[in-house]
Design a protein around this motif. Structure first.
Motif, mmCIF file in Angstrom:
data_model
loop_
_atom_site.group_PDB
_atom_site.id
_atom_site.type_symbol
_atom_site.label_atom_id
_atom_site.label_comp_id
_atom_site.label_asym_id
_atom_site.label_seq_id
_atom_site.Cartn_x
_atom_site.Cartn_y
_atom_site.Cartn_z
ATOM 1 N N ASN A 437 0.842 -1.195 0.000
ATOM 2 C CA ASN A 437 0.000 0.000 0.000
ATOM 3 C C ASN A 437 0.877 1.245 0.000
ATOM 4 O OD1 ASN A 437 -2.712 -1.305 0.435
ATOM 5 N ND2 ASN A 437 -1.709 -1.973 2.327
ATOM 6 N N LYS A 438 0.326 2.347 -0.479
ATOM 7 C CA LYS A 438 1.036 3.610 -0.423
ATOM 8 C C LYS A 438 1.189 4.028 1.040
ATOM 9 C CE LYS A 438 -0.634 5.344 -4.875
ATOM 10 N NZ LYS A 438 -1.424 6.407 -5.550
ATOM 11 N N PRO A 439 2.307 4.698 1.384
ATOM 12 C CA PRO A 439 2.525 5.078 2.788
ATOM 13 C C PRO A 439 1.405 5.912 3.379
ATOM 14 C CG PRO A 439 4.517 5.440 1.487
ATOM 15 C CD PRO A 439 3.452 5.055 0.529
ATOM 16 N N ILE A 440 0.839 6.844 2.610
ATOM 17 C CA ILE A 440 -0.240 7.678 3.148
ATOM 18 C C ILE A 440 -1.480 6.818 3.403
ATOM 19 C CG2 ILE A 440 -1.178 8.394 0.922
ATOM 20 C CD1 ILE A 440 -0.816 10.550 4.115
ATOM 21 N N ASP A 441 -1.682 5.781 2.601
ATOM 22 C CA ASP A 441 -2.803 4.863 2.841
ATOM 23 C C ASP A 441 -2.589 4.079 4.133
ATOM 24 O OD1 ASP A 441 -3.952 5.699 0.486
ATOM 25 O OD2 ASP A 441 -3.172 4.033 -0.703
ATOM 26 N N VAL A 442 -1.322 3.737 4.402
ATOM 27 C CA VAL A 442 -1.001 3.030 5.647
ATOM 28 C C VAL A 442 -1.309 3.919 6.853
ATOM 29 C CG1 VAL A 442 0.868 2.010 7.009
ATOM 30 C CG2 VAL A 442 0.759 1.607 4.541
ATOM 31 N N ALA A 443 -0.885 5.194 6.779
ATOM 32 C CA ALA A 443 -1.165 6.142 7.868
ATOM 33 C C ALA A 443 -2.669 6.283 8.067
ATOM 34 C CB ALA A 443 -0.528 7.495 7.565
ATOM 35 N N ASP A 444 -3.399 6.428 6.971
ATOM 36 C CA ASP A 444 -4.848 6.592 7.034
ATOM 37 C C ASP A 444 -5.513 5.356 7.658
ATOM 38 O OD1 ASP A 444 -7.467 7.726 6.361
ATOM 39 O OD2 ASP A 444 -7.535 6.190 4.806
#
Length: 514
Positions: A437-444
């Motif tokens: 997953n994209k890092p920002i998706d992981v944070a979200d």
């Protein structure tokens, strides 16, 4: 009708998952704001209602989602070219550096809490589900999560470090996890000794000096809040700006999540003059930037001239981020720019090497685009970042004190001529891009996760419930030492009694014979 009901339910569930998020990023360094802004804009575009406290008003708010700025008007502004020369930090003793960081951190905390715009927010009826705080010598600001009765998320702008590891009971043995400013080879005994001393000094400083000072500032504005030694250990989630492609593998407790590289965007079209300059570089281009906080204009004259002499000998073109109108002694193959779109430049195939200060953003971007680095670290985590890049075979580094014409020429020519650096960097680039997953998706995802599960208590490790001496098993060690000493004493006493008895029996035997 059933389909419409299902769609309505899905939409309702999606809406209820969106959170009201307050982000607090008081550090005046531009690189810190770039990360904070990228994170909060990314969360806004995921549908969250975002409010951001920082010294910078956002010039490019997200087109989707809700994004509100609260600017720290009374806070220290970013440094200009006439302010303190950060290159001088290289000469500061580590203990002095610790005390200086204490002072800076206390200024960040006091300046944030006293700011009129922040006070207005605190006195409003605004509510938040999550408070995200940049962990950068500002621990007293964790009181915001208590005030708004929100889940606390800590954001770390570089890899896991001594500022955050103890607060979530994350194992970080000084035998192989380096402290800031430390160039450490775990196999070297004296490196481990020095790193351990720095680790102990840091812990003593934080617990005896820094945390009490932060607690005092916090209590000034929130007299009824719990002490910092309670608030400090309440983080539901830690977002860490690191990735296995750039940082050595180290332990991670479940509440720590790597999102390194989340700020990197797809390359955009370059300005016409830069595009033509890079396109026409048949021998390639060396890109040189000391980042957004350090400024090349503040380099000492002797080091600047040494750099110019090396650049003038190159057959490659040089693109230099230089914060002034002119550069004395500028060679013909050097092009200047007060501001340069770094990510878009590194994406150009003709860029063959990146001469950098070793800031983590620059290292992450160079890895993502596969450009080998020559790091010139000065302070903070730059030495550690530079050493890890070299350890990965992605470039070289020169300690600031060792920077001169000879060392720079040898290292830069090695990087430009030896294909192993480029090959290793491209391998690392593939590793960084190979994500589920994209890092920002992981944070979200993880922010939504702790909201869904009421703070994510299941992510907390048992070590957080133990006092420090139990966490470090010092009580067990003391018990085992006591048992060992008692056992030795009993054995000694037993042997002494036996010997004494044997001696008496021997004497009695002699008397009988006589």
């Amino acid at each position: 009708m059933k389909i419409l009901s299902l769609i309505s339910l899905i939409v309702l569930l999606k809406i209820t998952e969106c959170a009201r998020i307050l982000g607090i990023f008081p550090t005046s360094g531009r690189s810190h704001y770039i990360l904070g802004s990228s994170l909060m804009k990314g969360l806004a575009e995921k549908g969250h209602d975002v409010t951001v406290i920082s010294p910078y008003p956002e010039k490019d708010p997200p087109k989707n989602g809700s994004y509100v700025d609260i600017t720290l008007t009374s806070f220290a502004k970013p440094q200009d070219k006439n302010s303190f020369n950060l290159f001088q930090l290289n000469d500061i003793n580590f203990l002095v550096y610790l005390l200086a960081m204490n002072s800076i951190g206390n200024e960040f905390t006091e300046g944030t809490l006293s700011d009129p715009n922040v006070q207005k927010l605190l006195k409003s009826d605004k509510k938040f589900d999550v408070v995200i705080i940049e962990q950068f010598v500002n621990d007293g600001l964790k009181v915001f999560a208590h005030h708004f009765q929100a889940h606390l998320v800590v954001f770390v702008t570089f890899g896991s470090n001594a500022w955050i590891n103890p607060l979530v009971a994350n194992p970080a043995p000084p035998s192989y996890v380096p402290e800031q400013k430390i160039n450490m080879d775990p196999k070297n005994f004296f490196h481990r000794v020095f790193n351990t001393i720095i680790y102990i000094a840091g812990e003593l400083n934080r617990n005896l000096l820094f945390f009490p000072a932060q607690n005092k500032i916090m209590k000034k504005y929130f007299p009824d809040a719990p002490d910092l030694d309670v608030l400090n250990y309440n983080a539901s989630l830690v977002l860490v700006n690191s990735h296995i492609s750039t940082n050595k593998p180290v332990p991670r407790v479940p509440s720590m999540v790597d999102i390194g590289g989340f700020h990197i965007n797809p390359p955009k079209k370059l300005p016409k003059d830069l595009q033509e300059y890079l396109d026409s570089a048949k021998e390639g281009v060396v890109y040189f930037s000391m980042g957004s906080t350090l400024q090349s204009i503040n380099l000492p004259v002797e080091k600047r001239e040494a750099i110019l002499r090396v650049f003038s000998k190159l057959k490659q073109k040089v693109l230099w981020k230089w914060e002034d109108e002119s550069l004395p002694g500028q060679p013909q193959n050097v092009k200047l720019g007060k501001w340069l779109p770094q990510q878009d430049i590194l994406a150009h195939p003709n860029v063959k090497a990146f001469v950098t200060h070793g800031g983590l953003l620059s290292i992450l971007e160079s890895v993502y685009h596969g450009v080998p680095v020559l790091a010139l670290p000065v302070f903070g985590d730059q030495v550690m970042n530079a050493a890890e890049a070299a350890w990965n075979g992605c470039g070289r580094y020169i300690l600031y004190d060792d920077l001169n014409e000879e060392t720079l020429e040898e290292a830069l020519n090695d990087i430009l001529k030896n294909p192993k650096y480029s090959e290793n960097m491209k391998t690392r680039s593939k590793l960084m891009r190979d994500r589920q997953n994209k890092p920002i998706d992981v944070a979200d995802y993880w922010i939504r996760h702790i909201i869904r599960h009421n703070g994510g208590a299941h992510l907390r490790v048992a070590g957080l419930e133990l006092p420090w001496y139990q966490y470090l098993v010092l009580d067990v060690v003391a018990f085992l030492i006591a048992i060992t000493l008692l056992t030795i004493y009993l054995i000694y006493a037993f042997i002494k009694i036996i010997l004494k008895t044997l001696s008496k029996n021997k004497n009695k035997s002699k008397i009988k014979k006589n």
